[in-house]
Scaffold this active site. Structure first.
Site, PDB file in Angstrom:
ATOM      1  N   GLU A  40      17.323   8.286   7.348  1.00  0.00           N
ATOM      2  CA  GLU A  40      16.712   8.112   6.029  1.00  0.00           C
ATOM      3  C   GLU A  40      17.635   7.308   5.104  1.00  0.00           C
ATOM      4  OE1 GLU A  40      13.691   8.844   4.820  1.00  0.00           O
ATOM      5  OE2 GLU A  40      13.185   9.331   6.874  1.00  0.00           O
ATOM      6  N   CYS A 199      -0.914  -0.616   4.282  1.00  0.00           N
ATOM      7  CA  CYS A 199      -1.050  -0.842   2.837  1.00  0.00           C
ATOM      8  C   CYS A 199       0.205  -1.569   2.358  1.00  0.00           C
ATOM      9  CB  CYS A 199      -1.232   0.494   2.110  1.00  0.00           C
ATOM     10  SG  CYS A 199      -1.842   0.257   0.428  1.00  0.00           S
ATOM     11  N   CYS A 206      -6.819  -3.392   4.725  1.00  0.00           N
ATOM     12  CA  CYS A 206      -7.736  -2.263   4.500  1.00  0.00           C
ATOM     13  C   CYS A 206      -8.612  -1.991   5.718  1.00  0.00           C
ATOM     14  CB  CYS A 206      -8.599  -2.541   3.276  1.00  0.00           C
ATOM     15  SG  CYS A 206      -7.622  -2.771   1.788  1.00  0.00           S
ATOM     16  N   CYS A 209      -7.287   0.718   7.739  1.00  0.00           N
ATOM     17  CA  CYS A 209      -6.778   1.866   6.971  1.00  0.00           C
ATOM     18  C   CYS A 209      -7.718   3.073   7.055  1.00  0.00           C
ATOM     19  CB  CYS A 209      -6.592   1.454   5.516  1.00  0.00           C
ATOM     20  SG  CYS A 209      -5.938   2.793   4.499  1.00  0.00           S
ATOM     21  N   CYS A 215     -10.725   4.970  -0.870  1.00  0.00           N
ATOM     22  CA  CYS A 215      -9.712   4.273  -1.686  1.00  0.00           C
ATOM     23  C   CYS A 215     -10.382   3.570  -2.876  1.00  0.00           C
ATOM     24  CB  CYS A 215      -8.959   3.269  -0.822  1.00  0.00           C
ATOM     25  SG  CYS A 215      -7.829   2.245  -1.776  1.00  0.00           S
TER      26      CYS A 215
HETATM   27 FE1  SF4 Z   1      -4.231   0.431   0.811  1.00  0.00          FE
HETATM   28 FE2  SF4 Z   1      -6.578   1.390  -0.021  1.00  0.00          FE
HETATM   29 FE3  SF4 Z   1      -6.530  -0.775   1.496  1.00  0.00          FE
HETATM   30 FE4  SF4 Z   1      -5.889   1.592   2.520  1.00  0.00          FE
HETATM   31  S1  SF4 Z   1      -7.855   0.978   1.761  1.00  0.00           S
HETATM   32  S2  SF4 Z   1      -4.792  -0.354   2.842  1.00  0.00           S
HETATM   33  S3  SF4 Z   1      -4.872   2.578   0.789  1.00  0.00           S
HETATM   34  S4  SF4 Z   1      -5.661  -0.585  -0.551  1.00  0.00           S
END
Ligand code: SF4
Length: 359
Positions: A40, A199, A206, A209, A215
Site C-alpha cells: 500500500e 472508471c 462505462c 462497468c 451511475c
Molecule cells: Fe465510472 Fe459511472 Fe462510467 Fe462506471 S458507469 S465507469 S462509475 S462513470
C-alpha cells in the site's frame, strides 16, 4: 444518496471484482499485514508496473517488520531509491520501528489504531484492516473519489477539506451491509480495480462497468464533469546546477564527491551531487583550471510542485583540495548501489542503472 445505488453498489462490485478484477499481483492473496502495508505504501503515487519490480526486492531483503525495523536508514533508502516521494521510505522505517517497540512486533488490527502509526493515513489503514481482518471500513484514495463522484454525480470541489469529509461519509454508506471476511477483501480490491482499470481519468470505460445501470453521471451523459476539482497552482520552474567532482582513488577506483541533502525539502536525506542555484555559484566553488570542466546537456525532471532543469558540470582532477568542497564524502561509483540517490543523479552517475519514474 438514492437507495437504489446503495443497494446495488457493494454486491455488484464484489461480484465484478471476483470475475473481472485484478488477481495474482504479488501482494494479493495474503493476510499478512506487513506485506499488505508495504504494498500500500509503495503503490501510493506509483504505478503498479514499477512496484512489481521494487516489492519483491524489498521483501527479499526485509522479509518481516523486525528485519526492517533493525535496518540502517541508508539501506532502506537505497532500496527505495528511484521510487520517489522519499518521505514514504523514512516513515516506513519509523513505522516498522514503532510496530516493534510499541506493539510488540504485531501490526494493530483495527483501522483506527493503524492510523496512529507514522506514514499510515486513513485510506491505507482501512486497506490493511479490510484486507487482513475483514474490518468494515472503506478506503478513499484519489481513484475511489473519482468513482464515487461520478457514481453520485457529486459536484463538490475535491480540493476542499469539507468535501473530503463528505466523501468519507458516502464511502462508508456504500459499504456492504454485513460482509464476510472475504467480501471486504474483494470489495476493497474492487474499489481499487474499478478506479484503476474502468472508471479511469479522462474518458471512463462505462461499457465495462458494473455500475452503469445506476451511475448518475453515466445515466445523464456527464461522466467527464466529475470529479470537480479547482485547478492546482502551476508547478514552479527552477534550474539546478550539479557539481560532479570526480577523482581516481588511491586504489584506482572512480570516486565522486557526494553530499547529504537536508532532512526537509526536495530529495530530503538522500545522497546527491552538490547543488547550486546558478552556474556562477557553481563556478565560484569549482576548480576552474582551463579545460577541466565538462558541461552535460540539461536534464528536465518533474516533481510534484516543481519543474527542475538539471545542469551537471563534471570535473575530473588528479588531486583535490578538500577544504574547497562542501561538507560531504568521496564515494566509489561502484558502491553507489548501496546508497539512496535521487533517480536522475543515479542515472547520471550510473547510466547503466535502470531508470524508474519518481523523484
Ligand atoms: Fe465510472 Fe459511472 Fe462510467 Fe462506471 S458507469 S465507469 S462509475 S462513470
Amino acid at each position: 444518496m438514492k437507495a437504489e445505488i446503495r443497494r446495488h453498489f457493494a454486491p455488484a462490485l464484489i461480484a465484478w471484482q471476483r470475475q473481472h478484477g485484478r488477481h495474482g499481483l504479488p501482494w494479493q492473496g495474503t493476510r499478512d499485514p506487513y506485506r499488505v502495508w508495504l504494498s500500500e505504501i509503495m503503490l501510493q503515487q506509483t504505478q503498479v508496473s514499477t512496484v512489481l519490480d521494487y516489492y519483491p526486492r524489498f521483501l527479499a531483503r526485509f522479509p518481516d517488520v523486525q528485519t526492517l525495523a533493525a535496518a540502517q536508514p541508508d539501506e532502506v533508502m537505497a532500496l527505495w531509491s528511484g521510487l520517489g516521494y522519499y518521505s514514504r521510505a523514512r516513515n516506513l522505517h519509523r513505522c516498522a520501528q514503532e510496530v516493534v517497540s510499541v506493539h510488540g512486533g504485531e501490526f494493530p488490527r483495527d483501522a483506527q489504531t493503524l492510523e496512529t502509526l507514522p506514514g499510515i493515513g486513513a485510506s491505507t489503514a482501512a486497506a490493511i484492516a479490510a484486507f487482513c481482518h475483514g474490518e468494515r471500513v472503506s478506503i478513499l484514495d484519489g481513484n475511489v473519489r473519482r468513482v464515487l463522484a461520478r457514481l453520485l454525480a457529486f459536484g463538490g470541489d475535491q480540493a476542499l477539506p469539507k468535501v473530503h469529509r463528505e466523501m468519507w461519509d458516502m464511502a462508508q454508506a456504500l459499504l456492504p451491509e454485513s460482509p464476510a471476511h472475504d467480501d471486504m477483501a474483494a470489495y476493497t480490491q474492487g474499489l481499487m480495480d474499478l478506479g484503476a482499470t474502468v472508471c479511469v481519468r479522462g474518458q471512463p470505460r462505462c461499457v465495462a462497468c458494473p455500475m452503469q445501470s445506476v451511475c448518475e453521471a453515466h445515466c445523464t451523459g456527464r461522466t467527464t464533469d466529475f470529479p470537480v476539482k479547482t485547478k492546482r497552482v502551476a508547478r514552479r520552474f527552477e534550474r539546478w546546477w550539479l557539481w560532479w567532482a570526480e577523482r581516481e582513488s588511491p586504489h584506482g577506483e572512480r570516486e565522486v564527491w557526494l553530499v547529504r541533502r537536508p532532512e526537509r525539502g526536495i530529495w530530503a536525506g538522500l545522497y546527491c551531487l552538490p547543488v547550486f542555484d546558478s552556474e556562477e555559484a557553481l563556478l565560484a566553488t569549482a576548480n576552474t583550471e582551463p579545460g577541466t570542466l565538462e558541461f552535460f546537456p540539461a536534464m528536465p525532471h518533474a516533481l510534484t510542485h516543481r519543474e527542475l532543469l538539471l545542469h551537471a558540470v563534471r570535473q575530473v582532477l588528479p588531486a583535490w583540495d578538500e577544504a574547497a568542497l562542501p561538507a560531504g564524502q568521496w564515494v566509489a561509483i561502484s558502491a553507489m548501489g548501496g546508497l539512496g540517490l535521487p533517480a536522475p543523479v543515479r542515472q547520471l552517475l550510473q547510466p547503466q542503472a535502470p531508470l524508474f519514474a519518481g523523484q
